[in-house]
Design an enzyme around this catalytic site. Sequence first.
Site, PDB file in Angstrom:
ATOM      1  N   GLU A  97       0.835  -1.203   0.000  1.00  0.00           N
ATOM      2  CA  GLU A  97       0.000   0.000   0.000  1.00  0.00           C
ATOM      3  C   GLU A  97       0.872   1.255   0.000  1.00  0.00           C
ATOM      4  OE1 GLU A  97      -3.880  -0.149   2.437  1.00  0.00           O
ATOM      5  OE2 GLU A  97      -2.495  -1.461   3.497  1.00  0.00           O
ATOM      6  N   LEU A  98       0.352   2.313  -0.577  1.00  0.00           N
ATOM      7  CA  LEU A  98       1.063   3.589  -0.622  1.00  0.00           C
ATOM      8  C   LEU A  98       0.516   4.536   0.447  1.00  0.00           C
ATOM      9  CD1 LEU A  98       3.038   5.567  -2.036  1.00  0.00           C
ATOM     10  CD2 LEU A  98       1.150   6.190  -3.546  1.00  0.00           C
ATOM     11  N   PHE A  99       1.411   5.075   1.255  1.00  0.00           N
ATOM     12  CA  PHE A  99       1.036   6.061   2.264  1.00  0.00           C
ATOM     13  C   PHE A  99       1.850   7.328   2.014  1.00  0.00           C
ATOM     14  CE2 PHE A  99      -0.353   2.154   4.149  1.00  0.00           C
ATOM     15  CZ  PHE A  99      -1.519   2.502   4.816  1.00  0.00           C
ATOM     16  N   LYS A 146       6.929   1.330  16.871  1.00  0.00           N
ATOM     17  CA  LYS A 146       7.259   2.730  17.157  1.00  0.00           C
ATOM     18  C   LYS A 146       6.575   3.571  16.095  1.00  0.00           C
ATOM     19  CE  LYS A 146      11.667   2.026  14.752  1.00  0.00           C
ATOM     20  NZ  LYS A 146      13.137   2.126  14.843  1.00  0.00           N
ATOM     21  N   ASP A 163       6.382  -2.508   8.690  1.00  0.00           N
ATOM     22  CA  ASP A 163       7.735  -2.954   9.059  1.00  0.00           C
ATOM     23  C   ASP A 163       7.702  -4.131  10.036  1.00  0.00           C
ATOM     24  OD1 ASP A 163       8.829  -1.158   7.391  1.00  0.00           O
ATOM     25  OD2 ASP A 163       9.915  -0.014   8.900  1.00  0.00           O
TER      26      ASP A 163
END
EC number: 2.7.11.1
Length: 524
Positions: A97-99, A146, A163
Amino acid sequence: MEEADFVQKDPTGRYIRYNDVLGRGAFKTVYKAFDEVEGIEVAWNLMSIEDVLQMPGQLDRLYSEVHLLNSLKHDNIIKLFYSWVDDHNKSINMITELFTSGSLTLYRKKHRKVDPKAIMNWARQILKGLHYLHSQTPPVIHRDLKCDNIFVNGNTGKVKIGDLGLAAVMQQPTARSVIGTPEFMAPELYEEEYNELVDIYSFGMCMLEMVTCEYPYRECRNQAQIYKKVTSGIKPQSLSKVDDPQVKQFIEKCLLPAPSRPTALELLKDQLLAVDGAKDSTLTASSNTTFKPAMPPQCEYRPMDVEYKKNTSVSICSSAKSSQECALLQTMEVQRVAESTEFKLSGERRDDVAASMALRIAGSSGQARKVDFDFNLKTDTARAVTGEMVEELDLSSHEVTVIAEMIDELIMKLKANRSLPNANSVYQSKDEEAGESMKSEISADYYHRVSSNEGSRLGCCCEAVESLLSSFLDSCSMVSNKQSEDLKTELNVIESQYNQSCQRLLRMKEEAIEKAKRKWMKLS
């Protein structure tokens, strides 16, 4: 942007990559791409196989991330659409997905004035993602949660956890590898015995960062200071900057000792996160489920197990990988015993200038002191780094000397292993034989610096010297005590001179390499 501008297509022809770089990591570059079937923009994560193989542990982490993202489906977990290995271009590729708004850290710094309701909305979404991970069978622990690893869509306010390269599938009741980002690591992580509640502690630190716009433990100068504060139960100074007592109490609840720490589901039911008193329908199905891990009678090995053996380094390995592949990625290690204290230093080289190390000091009482730290191979010195640990670890002058020598030795091993990637497999069996042949008192004293699983030293000359010494020491088991002491003294002098010579050779080699690089750069 026209299709003619694209620079690469995936094997199926569905995704096209542009040259627009969205971000860069240690071994990964993220490009803007386009899904021609769905008509949406996506992220193309490109990793060079050569770069990944040169960074110990990264291949296993990458495998872990791809494997998990393929199996996990949730609104608050980043989606993986497709992945493949490009043999021609020697690269590993992932379409996700693109953020465009980036990580929550960057987004929060860009928009410093945010209503508390928005922060609570982000918190709810993060907890839903964690609840999903922890409710898997077996549970999945993120281990590196985080704000840098949480991504946001600024148009919709949607937040997703990403991640997952350090995530662990808990085939056993507790995980045992020390890994993550020190500022966000729960105290029990350092004890190498923990469960999924470490993610709740990390979430509490994320909440603290979201509320204050400040990285936790910013007051600490190094990781050793962070370690001392975390293991002593001292909270970050930024916690005192939280004005709302209800928000502060919520964060403190996340930072409680593991037995008292709430689960993600319990936090989602907290009054602070209630949406106008309405019940969240997404939690109804599993509201009566608890996720405190039970103790199974036995652990079985599966492809995503966390591999653990006492006194060895820990890594996440795919069972499909050959032992040779894992050997090339294993952590280098140095062990010593001095004055009834056992020192164990392990480390891996992340790139040309950076190495990550973990130090464990175990006394005769059984209590252990542990610290993880980074080492810059170009600017740091062993003495300076060890000096920073004196106050935090309460080190004696003797311990400082031992640790500094171990760091120097580990650095030499890491550099040698970088230059000779196959040295480990060639010489390990010789090291094991040498370790087993120590019969006399002299041999035991001399070889206290050599571990049977240390790996290679500095090449053929080092192995030849150690082999000769091993054979000679075996034949000296009947000498008198006086002769033994004299011989030990002489051997220590020889070892000191030999180590100094090796260090000089390594420096000469590095200087020659740099000189050659400069010469070729001028020619080009």
